[in-house]
Design an enzyme around this catalytic site. Sequence first.
Site, PDB file in Angstrom:
ATOM      1  N   ASP A 188      -0.675   7.351  10.152  1.00  0.00           N
ATOM      2  CA  ASP A 188      -1.535   6.545  11.026  1.00  0.00           C
ATOM      3  C   ASP A 188      -0.753   5.526  11.851  1.00  0.00           C
ATOM      4  O   ASP A 188      -1.321   4.602  12.407  1.00  0.00           O
ATOM      5  CB  ASP A 188      -2.595   5.824  10.199  1.00  0.00           C
ATOM      6  CG  ASP A 188      -1.989   4.934   9.103  1.00  0.00           C
ATOM      7  OD1 ASP A 188      -0.740   4.792   9.074  1.00  0.00           O
ATOM      8  OD2 ASP A 188      -2.742   4.388   8.284  1.00  0.00           O
ATOM      9  N   SER A 229       0.812  -1.224   0.000  1.00  0.00           N
ATOM     10  CA  SER A 229       0.000   0.000   0.000  1.00  0.00           C
ATOM     11  C   SER A 229       0.844   1.271   0.000  1.00  0.00           C
ATOM     12  O   SER A 229       0.427   2.299  -0.549  1.00  0.00           O
ATOM     13  CB  SER A 229      -0.936   0.013   1.213  1.00  0.00           C
ATOM     14  OG  SER A 229      -0.201  -0.068   2.422  1.00  0.00           O
ATOM     15  N   HIS A 274       1.392   3.970   7.565  1.00  0.00           N
ATOM     16  CA  HIS A 274       1.537   4.569   6.244  1.00  0.00           C
ATOM     17  C   HIS A 274       2.196   5.951   6.347  1.00  0.00           C
ATOM     18  O   HIS A 274       2.234   6.544   7.415  1.00  0.00           O
ATOM     19  CB  HIS A 274       0.168   4.666   5.564  1.00  0.00           C
ATOM     20  CG  HIS A 274      -0.507   3.334   5.406  1.00  0.00           C
ATOM     21  ND1 HIS A 274      -1.448   2.873   6.297  1.00  0.00           N
ATOM     22  CD2 HIS A 274      -0.353   2.367   4.470  1.00  0.00           C
ATOM     23  CE1 HIS A 274      -1.859   1.677   5.917  1.00  0.00           C
ATOM     24  NE2 HIS A 274      -1.202   1.344   4.815  1.00  0.00           N
TER      25      HIS A 274
END
Length: 243
Positions: free
Chosen positions: A186, A13, A189
Site C-alpha cells: 500500500d 505494524s 507496508h
Amino acid sequence: MISWPRVFLFGDSITQFAFEANGWGATLANKLVRKCDVLNRGLSGYNTRWAKLILPKLITKCSDSEPPAAVTIFFGANDGSLKEENPQQHVPLDEYTDNLRTMIRYLQSVDITADRIILITPPPIHEPSWEKQCFMKGYKLNRLNSIAGEYAKACVHVGQECGTEVLDLWTLMQDGGQDCTVYLSDGLHLSDKGNEFLESRLWPILEKKLGALPFILPYWMDVDNKNPEPSLFHNSTEKKEQS
C-alpha cells in the site's frame, strides 16, 4: 521444564503483521522450529517514544531463564511521519536516534549483548500509493520517502555506534534504482514480495547467531521406544549439568 531459546521481534505494524500468511516472521519461525521460540511483539502504529517505555515490560532479567538469543528492533515508519499531518505518531529525528540508543542500552543492561541485537530501518515509502490510502481515510499525504531515508540513515548510524547489526531496508529495496513498489502492498507496508525480501536478508544474519543451536529433543528414530525416558532427556540433562 524444557525451555526454548527465544527470539523477540519488536516493532510496529510491519512486525505485527509478520506472522500473517507469507509473513517474514512466520517464515523465520518455521526455519527455527525446535530451536527457538520466535515471539512477535509488533505493535501497530507505535513509535520509538512509546516503544522505549514498553520494552522493559516485555524483556526482563530473570535468574531462571537465559537472555533472548536475538532481538530485532524495527521502528521508524511511524516516527518519520510528517509532524504537521500526523503529530500523533511523529517523533523528531534526534529523539528517534536517542530512543534507539536507549533501547539498546536497556537490552545490554539485562545481559543481551550487542551482537544479539539487530536494528532494521524503515522501508521506503511509495508516495503515490500511500497518498491514496491517506485520502481514503480523509488525510493528506503524511509520509515522504526522503524523510524515511533520513530515519533509515539515523538507524544505521546508531547500529554502527553501538556495535549492533543493521538491516538497511530503505537502501536495499531501492538499490540500483530498482522499483520498490513490488515490495509494498500500500506504499508503506510490505507485500508478499516485500516479506520475502526482508526475510531473505534477515535470515543470514540470524543464522550466523543461531545456526549452531541444537535441535531440541532427539530425532524420533533416536528414541528408545522400550525405555524412552533416558533417550528423550539425556541431552537436556547433560545441557543442564554443563550450565
